[in-house]
Design an enzyme around this catalytic site. Sequence first.
Site, PDB file in Angstrom:
ATOM      1  N   ASN A 136       8.774  18.421   9.272  1.00 24.22           N
ATOM      2  CA  ASN A 136       9.332  18.911   7.695  1.00 24.22           C
ATOM      3  C   ASN A 136      10.745  19.066   7.741  1.00 24.22           C
ATOM      4  OD1 ASN A 136       9.619  21.317   9.000  1.00 24.22           O
ATOM      5  ND2 ASN A 136       8.179  22.403   7.873  1.00 24.22           N
ATOM      6  N   HIS A 138      12.698  21.053   9.520  1.00 23.11           N
ATOM      7  CA  HIS A 138      13.255  22.575   9.844  1.00 23.11           C
ATOM      8  C   HIS A 138      14.200  22.442  11.285  1.00 23.11           C
ATOM      9  CE1 HIS A 138       9.527  23.644  12.368  1.00 23.11           C
ATOM     10  NE2 HIS A 138      10.336  23.046  13.327  1.00 23.11           N
ATOM     11  N   GLU A 143      12.650  26.710   7.568  1.00 25.00           N
ATOM     12  CA  GLU A 143      11.570  25.924   6.801  1.00 25.00           C
ATOM     13  C   GLU A 143      12.218  25.454   5.480  1.00 25.00           C
ATOM     14  OE1 GLU A 143       9.360  25.167   8.819  1.00 25.00           O
ATOM     15  OE2 GLU A 143       8.154  26.736   9.662  1.00 25.00           O
TER      16      GLU A 143
HETATM   17  P1  PGA Z   1       9.092  19.819  19.203  1.00 23.56           P
HETATM   18  O1  PGA Z   1       9.500  21.011  17.906  1.00 23.56           O
HETATM   19  O2  PGA Z   1      10.321  19.733  20.075  1.00 23.56           O
HETATM   20  O3  PGA Z   1       7.910  20.645  19.774  1.00 23.56           O
HETATM   21  O4  PGA Z   1       8.802  18.652  18.442  1.00 23.56           O
HETATM   22  C1  PGA Z   1      10.789  20.742  17.325  1.00 23.56           C
HETATM   23  C2  PGA Z   1      10.836  21.673  16.242  1.00 23.56           C
HETATM   24  O5  PGA Z   1       9.828  22.037  15.561  1.00 23.56           O
HETATM   25  O6  PGA Z   1      11.935  22.029  15.830  1.00 23.56           O
END
Ligand code: PGA
Length: 256
Positions: A136, A138, A143
């Site tokens: 998304n 973030h 967020e």
């Molecule tokens: P991930 O998470 O490395 O587990 O894909 C990245 C994030 O959500 O910032």
Amino acid sequence: MRVIVVEDYAALSQKAASLTADQIRQNPRIVLGLATGSTPLGLYQEWVEMYKQGTLDFSRVRTFNLDEYVGLAPEHEQSYHTYMQQNLFSQVNLRPEHTHIPSAYQADLTQVCKEYDERIEAAGGIDIQILGIGANGHIGFNEPGTDPGIGTHIVQLAETTIQANSRFFARLEEVPGQAVTMGIRTIMKNSRQILLLAYGEEKAEAVRRMIHGDISANLPASYLQLHPSVTVIVEKKAAHLLDEIACGTADALTGR
Ligand code: PGA
């Protein structure tokens, strides 16, 4: 932004390790901003290998993590304290007093947030901030909709983030709904260089919008377009929506 497209996850991890290791060797007292999640695991393994081979020394390095879940004890198996212990801290010669993770368990969280930003500033800021990116958009746990003007703060996690992170927990209901995270302002103001890593098809749209899209709170990573020194290492499945022109190679991280 400099964008480096690599073939696969191993190449992403190796590229990130070689860029950062050069900087750690040049500046043994470097301040690193660290991320959790799946993406930086390969980078941390590369650092551990270099340390074991005697080519990388962490004895004077200082670290600040991006975030921590609210309400998980540091020894909880899914806390980011545990993640960092297991995947990096216990395997290299980082001194415990040189590592920092927001303490989001049984504490006055407003005070924790304030002191965290003060500690980062007292350390002279962050030389290299490692970031992942959420599907998304973030960064840290900032967020969509986050005010870019705030520092370290308490956030309500997006439903999509809770879903995504539930893969690490036995049940969806066990994923904490809140976290403490460095704010966009903390990241933008205090980081001299930013190294963002992305892999997997599910990140492709967020990576495209981060690089080519409008700068907007709808996609927090888009604020990085305003930072003077960002390197993005992106594996080809996460890069497949990028314009050809954005892709290039860079051999070194550079200062502002
Ligand atoms: P991930 O998470 O490395 O587990 O894909 C990245 C994030 O959500 O910032």
